[in-house]
Design an enzyme around this catalytic site. Sequence first.
Site, PDB file in Angstrom:
ATOM      1  N   ALA A   8     -13.975  27.838 -23.683  1.00 27.72           N
ATOM      2  CA  ALA A   8     -14.305  29.208 -23.125  1.00 27.72           C
ATOM      3  C   ALA A   8     -14.875  30.278 -23.876  1.00 27.72           C
ATOM      4  O   ALA A   8     -15.800  30.917 -23.346  1.00 27.72           O
ATOM      5  CB  ALA A   8     -12.840  29.698 -22.473  1.00 27.72           C
ATOM      6  N   GLU A   9     -14.378  30.263 -25.382  1.00 25.86           N
ATOM      7  CA  GLU A   9     -14.918  31.051 -26.078  1.00 25.86           C
ATOM      8  C   GLU A   9     -16.544  30.828 -26.517  1.00 25.86           C
ATOM      9  O   GLU A   9     -17.339  31.741 -26.716  1.00 25.86           O
ATOM     10  CB  GLU A   9     -14.179  31.369 -27.304  1.00 25.86           C
ATOM     11  CG  GLU A   9     -12.622  31.794 -26.924  1.00 25.86           C
ATOM     12  CD  GLU A   9     -11.915  30.723 -26.557  1.00 25.86           C
ATOM     13  OE1 GLU A   9     -10.708  30.832 -26.258  1.00 25.86           O
ATOM     14  OE2 GLU A   9     -12.281  29.358 -26.634  1.00 25.86           O
ATOM     15  N   ARG A  14      -6.665  17.181 -27.004  1.00 22.41           N
ATOM     16  CA  ARG A  14      -6.773  18.123 -27.842  1.00 22.41           C
ATOM     17  C   ARG A  14      -5.677  18.339 -28.687  1.00 22.41           C
ATOM     18  O   ARG A  14      -5.895  19.171 -29.648  1.00 22.41           O
ATOM     19  CB  ARG A  14      -7.224  19.599 -27.107  1.00 22.41           C
ATOM     20  CG  ARG A  14      -6.066  20.112 -26.467  1.00 22.41           C
ATOM     21  CD  ARG A  14      -6.388  20.980 -25.254  1.00 22.41           C
ATOM     22  NE  ARG A  14      -7.418  22.128 -25.936  1.00 22.41           N
ATOM     23  CZ  ARG A  14      -7.512  23.162 -25.282  1.00 22.41           C
ATOM     24  NH1 ARG A  14      -7.316  23.194 -23.841  1.00 22.41           N
ATOM     25  NH2 ARG A  14      -8.411  24.278 -25.525  1.00 22.41           N
ATOM     26  N   ASN A  21      -7.486  34.465 -19.499  1.00 18.08           N
ATOM     27  CA  ASN A  21      -7.707  32.844 -19.247  1.00 18.08           C
ATOM     28  C   ASN A  21      -6.695  32.237 -19.481  1.00 18.08           C
ATOM     29  O   ASN A  21      -6.419  31.168 -20.508  1.00 18.08           O
ATOM     30  CB  ASN A  21      -8.827  32.706 -20.307  1.00 18.08           C
ATOM     31  CG  ASN A  21      -9.933  31.789 -19.910  1.00 18.08           C
ATOM     32  OD1 ASN A  21      -9.976  31.312 -19.180  1.00 18.08           O
ATOM     33  ND2 ASN A  21     -11.181  32.326 -20.616  1.00 18.08           N
ATOM     34  N   GLY A  34     -11.958  37.373  -6.922  1.00 18.97           N
ATOM     35  CA  GLY A  34     -12.520  36.279  -6.272  1.00 18.97           C
ATOM     36  C   GLY A  34     -13.863  36.429  -5.244  1.00 18.97           C
ATOM     37  O   GLY A  34     -14.564  37.120  -5.602  1.00 18.97           O
ATOM     38  N   GLY A  46     -16.154  28.115 -15.445  1.00 20.19           N
ATOM     39  CA  GLY A  46     -17.192  28.728 -16.264  1.00 20.19           C
ATOM     40  C   GLY A  46     -17.404  30.011 -15.597  1.00 20.19           C
ATOM     41  O   GLY A  46     -18.156  31.046 -16.184  1.00 20.19           O
ATOM     42  N   ASP A 103     -16.192  32.948 -17.378  1.00 20.95           N
ATOM     43  CA  ASP A 103     -16.838  33.066 -18.779  1.00 20.95           C
ATOM     44  C   ASP A 103     -18.283  33.760 -18.485  1.00 20.95           C
ATOM     45  O   ASP A 103     -18.547  34.494 -19.254  1.00 20.95           O
ATOM     46  CB  ASP A 103     -16.915  31.624 -19.493  1.00 20.95           C
ATOM     47  CG  ASP A 103     -15.530  31.012 -19.901  1.00 20.95           C
ATOM     48  OD1 ASP A 103     -14.785  31.635 -19.910  1.00 20.95           O
ATOM     49  OD2 ASP A 103     -15.418  29.822 -19.853  1.00 20.95           O
TER      50      ASP A 103
END
Length: 312
Positions: free
Chosen positions: A38-39, A110, A170, A232, A261, A264
Amino acid sequence: MQKTLDAITIGEAMAMFVATQTGELREVESFIKRVAGAELNVATGLARLGLNVGWVSRVGDDSFGHFVLDSLKKEGIDAAGVTLDGRFATGFQLKSKVENGTDPIVEYFRKGSAASHLSVEDFNARYFASARHLHLSGVAAALSASSYELLDHAAAAMKAQGKTISFDPNLRPVLWKSEAEMVEKLNHLAFQADWVLPGVKEGIVLTGQKTPEAIADFYLDQGVKAVVLKTGADGAWFKTASGEQGAVAAVKVDNVVDTVGAGDGFAVGVISALLEGKPLQQAVERGNKIGSLAIQVQGDSEGLPTRAQLGA
């Protein structure tokens, strides 16, 4: 000589394997390799618009880690704050292919990644001082206790220096021990920010309020300067500490391909415009525009535009 940066963000990047055919992941035989995070998506979007951006993280000294570093170089993102960690691996994920606008299935690998070992030791005071803005996300906050401490430390340092801070919650509930911990920790970060960018459903979870204005007031009462809620299909709604507020209609999209995405991309639009000194209304309009571009392509960052593409 230290390079001057427009923005810094902190987070995890993973290698992402996107299925080339629709259907169950277990049945897919071929994938396309990309980077995800995301970042990093936000850093990529800001860099494509011509801003000088730094990204702080840890990646493993492995093929995935070097793939991430190559991607940073390709996008023109400053990697001086990235540590190549020989102890832990770079995370990766598998993502299903969708073509009808539904959310894809994503499986993450992860746990124990290099980025989860981010800590206050990764805070380089001189490097952060070179930037005028800090963008934080709730994803990096959820990676580990030490990663959260880094974000909290960076926010306090940047705030003390009079730099601006944006925060996108997020929400990733699966990464937290409990919803109560998630709410407490993320609101602590949000209260340090100038601009808070939640989705309306996220705002309900974090504040207990039910309407956009009540959610915004929850943060404005804590000293936040502006709250922009993604609503939305309706677009977005904003309110500032001075009382300015309004709704901004969504950009209509005929063919939604992949929703990952979008948030973001929205953050890229809002942050870039505000850093350019544009009014919040125009910033939210740009956020909606870039968010709409992000959902029309397969992949997390492929739809993020260059400055020329944004103008077109």
